[in-house]
Scaffold this active site. Structure first.
Site: not given
Length: 255
Positions: A189, A186, A13
């Site tokens: 990530h 963040d 992902s």
């Protein structure tokens, strides 16, 4: 005979898709293996394991002329999000997540007798920053370290069952002092420091794996390693020096 470079595929992902950003782990691996293997990126922002198994045959076709030598797989962060009341969204129940990851591993194993696989388990999150950074554009995002732990442990157990190599990212990242601020951009990530940990753990697996041939970068042949009269000339004005194994440009001298 022309030697073809091995293919290493990164499949997963957003942590895979953006692994070339912010000093990312994909970019670091590409540097380390720059004359050893081709690193191919197959990352898909927002995907879960349910969506991944729908396209396995397209991303990894069984009739491909060249099959990967190594596939590094990461799914779990989106799967582990809390369910949305609408039934929409990325959440995948834990039992289904396990079976989806099993299907991914089974498909990859079917591609080649010599394929090698490493799974990355679900990393932790900075829950405070996740809440602070969630845009009002989205419904509430339910991301907790406890859910990440459950999906990470399930991935690790599956890998033990299927004799797969696995990197325990949930544990590895939290060993870093100040990991909450150091490892993420963040809260979800990876920042550069987080990516360095991922690379260190992957290289450790590759170095310790009893695979023949070894896929650790120091054990792999370098492409076009031969001496050449076109190389840099030494101070004696008579001999050249082969730079094919130079690594001094790297800030980190990876093991």
């Amino acid at each position: 005979m022309v030697r073809k470079r091995p293919q290493f595929v990164l499949f997963g992902s957003s942590i895979v898709q953006i692994s070339y950003s912010n000093g990312g782990w994909g970019a670091i691996l590409s540097d380390i293996y720059s004359r050893k293997a081709d690193i191919l990126l197959r990352g898909y922002y927002g995907w879960n394991s349910r969506r991944a198994i729908q396209v396995l045959d397209q991303v990894f076709p069984k009739d491909a002329t060249v099959q990967p030598t190594l596939v590094i797989v990461y799914f779990g962060g989106n799967d582990s999000m809390g369910p949305h009341s609408s039934g929409l969204g990325p959440h995948v129940p834990l039992p289904e997540y396990i079976e989806n990851m099993r299907k991914i591993a089974t498909h990859l194993k079917s591609l080649s007798e010599n394929i090698r696989i490493i799974f990355l388990s679900c990393p932790p999150v900075d829950e405070v920053r996740v809440r602070e950074n969630t845009s009002s554009y989205f419904s509430e995002l339910v991301r907790t370290n406890e859910l990440c732990r459950q999906y990470s442990e399930a991935c690790i157990e599956l890998c033990k069952e299927m004799n797969l190599k696995v990197v325990d990212l949930w544990t590895a990242l939290q060993k870093k002092e100040g990991w909450l601020t150091a490892c993420f951009t963040d809260g979800i990530h990876l920042a550069e420091e987080g990516s360095k940990i991922v690379v260190e753990e992957i290289l450790k697996v590759l170095k310790e794996a009893e695979w023949t041939p070894s896929l650790h970068w120091k054990s792999m042949p370098t492409e076009f390693p031969e001496d050449s009269p076109y190389d840099l000339v030494l101070a004696d004005g008579k001999t050249t020096i082969n730079p094919s194994e130079w690594t001094y440009h790297r800030q980190i001298q990876w093991d």
